[in-house]
Design an enzyme around this catalytic site. Structure first.
Site, PDB file in Angstrom:
ATOM      1  N   LYS A  27       0.186   4.243  -0.434  1.00 44.27           N
ATOM      2  CA  LYS A  27      -0.467   5.475   0.047  1.00 44.27           C
ATOM      3  C   LYS A  27      -0.158   6.633  -0.929  1.00 44.27           C
ATOM      4  O   LYS A  27      -0.038   6.393  -2.128  1.00 44.27           O
ATOM      5  CB  LYS A  27      -0.038   5.769   1.484  1.00 44.27           C
ATOM      6  CG  LYS A  27      -0.237   4.540   2.385  1.00 44.27           C
ATOM      7  CD  LYS A  27      -0.110   4.813   3.839  1.00 44.27           C
ATOM      8  CE  LYS A  27      -0.331   3.513   4.607  1.00 44.27           C
ATOM      9  NZ  LYS A  27      -0.296   3.666   6.034  1.00 44.27           N
ATOM     10  N   ASN A  75       0.872  -1.169   0.000  1.00 42.01           N
ATOM     11  CA  ASN A  75       0.000   0.000   0.000  1.00 42.01           C
ATOM     12  C   ASN A  75       0.912   1.222   0.000  1.00 42.01           C
ATOM     13  O   ASN A  75       1.454   1.591   1.036  1.00 42.01           O
ATOM     14  CB  ASN A  75      -0.898  -0.026   1.252  1.00 42.01           C
ATOM     15  CG  ASN A  75      -1.724   1.232   1.395  1.00 42.01           C
ATOM     16  OD1 ASN A  75      -1.793   2.041   0.460  1.00 42.01           O
ATOM     17  ND2 ASN A  75      -2.354   1.419   2.542  1.00 42.01           N
ATOM     18  N   HIS A 101      -9.654   1.278   4.637  1.00 42.73           N
ATOM     19  CA  HIS A 101      -8.395   1.503   5.359  1.00 42.73           C
ATOM     20  C   HIS A 101      -8.652   2.479   6.511  1.00 42.73           C
ATOM     21  O   HIS A 101      -9.475   3.397   6.370  1.00 42.73           O
ATOM     22  CB  HIS A 101      -7.342   2.055   4.399  1.00 42.73           C
ATOM     23  CG  HIS A 101      -5.983   2.089   5.016  1.00 42.73           C
ATOM     24  ND1 HIS A 101      -5.592   3.078   5.877  1.00 42.73           N
ATOM     25  CD2 HIS A 101      -4.931   1.228   4.927  1.00 42.73           C
ATOM     26  CE1 HIS A 101      -4.356   2.838   6.289  1.00 42.73           C
ATOM     27  NE2 HIS A 101      -3.930   1.712   5.722  1.00 42.73           N
ATOM     28  N   GLU A 109      -7.073   4.949   7.522  1.00 42.99           N
ATOM     29  CA  GLU A 109      -6.882   6.361   7.156  1.00 42.99           C
ATOM     30  C   GLU A 109      -8.122   6.895   6.446  1.00 42.99           C
ATOM     31  O   GLU A 109      -8.501   8.062   6.625  1.00 42.99           O
ATOM     32  CB  GLU A 109      -5.621   6.507   6.290  1.00 42.99           C
ATOM     33  CG  GLU A 109      -4.360   6.364   7.148  1.00 42.99           C
ATOM     34  CD  GLU A 109      -3.141   5.829   6.431  1.00 42.99           C
ATOM     35  OE1 GLU A 109      -3.096   5.863   5.189  1.00 42.99           O
ATOM     36  OE2 GLU A 109      -2.224   5.365   7.129  1.00 42.99           O
ATOM     37  N   GLU A 143      -5.539  -4.608  10.618  1.00 40.10           N
ATOM     38  CA  GLU A 143      -4.550  -3.548  10.813  1.00 40.10           C
ATOM     39  C   GLU A 143      -4.886  -2.755  12.069  1.00 40.10           C
ATOM     40  O   GLU A 143      -5.687  -1.801  12.012  1.00 40.10           O
ATOM     41  CB  GLU A 143      -4.552  -2.606   9.605  1.00 40.10           C
ATOM     42  CG  GLU A 143      -4.182  -3.283   8.309  1.00 40.10           C
ATOM     43  CD  GLU A 143      -3.586  -2.287   7.322  1.00 40.10           C
ATOM     44  OE1 GLU A 143      -2.451  -2.480   6.916  1.00 40.10           O
ATOM     45  OE2 GLU A 143      -4.263  -1.302   6.992  1.00 40.10           O
ATOM     46  N   SER A 177       3.171  -1.661  10.458  1.00 41.67           N
ATOM     47  CA  SER A 177       4.611  -1.677  10.724  1.00 41.67           C
ATOM     48  C   SER A 177       5.267  -3.020  10.416  1.00 41.67           C
ATOM     49  O   SER A 177       6.172  -3.455  11.134  1.00 41.67           O
ATOM     50  CB  SER A 177       4.897  -1.242  12.171  1.00 41.67           C
ATOM     51  OG  SER A 177       4.467   0.094  12.365  1.00 41.67           O
ATOM     52  N   GLY A 223       2.132   2.738  10.695  1.00 35.83           N
ATOM     53  CA  GLY A 223       3.078   3.841  10.518  1.00 35.83           C
ATOM     54  C   GLY A 223       3.771   4.272  11.798  1.00 35.83           C
ATOM     55  O   GLY A 223       4.384   5.336  11.843  1.00 35.83           O
TER      56      GLY A 223
HETATM   57  P1  PGA Z   1       2.636   0.658   7.632  1.00 33.99           P
HETATM   58  O1  PGA Z   1       1.197   0.834   6.970  1.00 33.99           O
HETATM   59  O2  PGA Z   1       3.206  -0.659   7.134  1.00 33.99           O
HETATM   60  O3  PGA Z   1       3.420   1.843   7.177  1.00 33.99           O
HETATM   61  O4  PGA Z   1       2.436   0.619   9.112  1.00 33.99           O
HETATM   62  C1  PGA Z   1       0.352  -0.271   6.777  1.00 33.99           C
HETATM   63  C2  PGA Z   1      -0.947   0.165   6.169  1.00 33.99           C
HETATM   64  O5  PGA Z   1      -1.434   1.267   6.487  1.00 33.99           O
HETATM   65  O6  PGA Z   1      -1.530  -0.565   5.349  1.00 33.99           O
END
Ligand code: PGA
Length: 246
Positions: free
Chosen positions: A11, A9, A101, A103, A169, A208, A175
């Site tokens: 983003k 992903n 997601h 976000e 998640e 992460s 993140g």
């Molecule tokens: P990250 O994001 O690996 O940077 O923690 C995962 C995600 O949001 O799918």
């Protein structure tokens, strides 16, 4: 056997030049690795920002890397300025779409109900939805994790839910560099599986994931792969994560 996935992903990151460098590096890594056969049993998907779907879908025509989108509109077409439809994604060989997601839920106020509408639209277009679910830090601390996850899952009708890939998640792990421990993720995946209509559905862990922790996460019986954010921006890191899943 449940299918394994490693899904990037990206983003809102990347540009034409950076993406080209990533593509070239991935191609080199593929050629030089002796584990290629094992790796090819894992479905690898890259979800770039939509302006780069064409670039990525062309780059990997003869390589077993699929392309997915990070979001889509719940309507088939019409006056929805700035939005992208499933048919448009399909035109670019998109086979997967990330839906719900955290976000999108937090920053764009997407609800469980909207998530369900988008999933139905994705399935109608012949693509596979990757449904993201996860609890916040406060919800986990208050012992509400299972209730939150069950609500997110059951907002989707069961005949629809069974056609989804699930990505667990935890919001506090995204993140932050603070991944769930493999045991914690495994236990939560077991709960999620108990809520799914089909026990053979793939459940991916996200939050992460790195080249360093992927092997331990993938050794857990309930973890069928990963949705990778930050670490997927580096071809060598992403490739190590793919290898760990093989
Ligand atoms: P990250 O994001 O690996 O940077 O923690 C995962 C995600 O949001 O799918």
């Amino acid at each position: 056997m449940r299918k394994r996935f490693v899904i990037a992903n990206w983003k809102m990151n990347g540009n034409l030049a950076q993406n080209n460098a990533f593509i070239e590096e991935m191609k080199q890594l593929k050629l030089s690795n002796s584990q290629q056969n094992k790796v090819s049993e894992t479905e690898v998907v890259i979800c770039p920002p939509s302006p780069y779907l064409f670039q990525l879908s062309q780059a990997f025509v003869n390589v077993p890397i699929r392309v997915g989108a990070q979001n889509v509109n719940q309507n088939a077409k019409g006056a929805f300025t700035g939005e992208i439809s499933c048919d448009m994604l399909w035109d670019f060989n998109c086979q997967y779409v990330i839906i719900g997601h955290s976000e999108r839920r937090a920053l764009y106020h997407e609800t469980n109900e909207l998530t369900a509408e988008k999933i139905i639209q994705v399935l109608t277009a012949g693509m596979t939805p990757i449904l993201c679910i996860g609890e916040s830090e406060a919800e986990r601390e208050h012992g509400h994790t299972e209730r939150v996850l069950a609500m997110q899952l059951h907002a989707v009708p069961s005949n629809v839910l069974k056609q989804c890939i699930i990505a667990y998640e935890p919001v506090w792990a995204i993140g932050t560099g603070k991944a769930a421990t493999p045991e914690m993720a495994n236990a939560t995946h077991a709960f999620i599986r108990s809520q799914l209509p089909d026990a053979s559905q793939s459940i991916l862990y996200g939050g992460s994931v790195t080249a360093q922790n992927a092997t331990a996460l993938f050794s857990m019986p309930e973890i069928d792969g990963a949705l990778v954010g930050g670490a997927s921006l580096s071809a060598s890191q992403f490739y190590q994560i793919i290898q760990a899943a093989a």
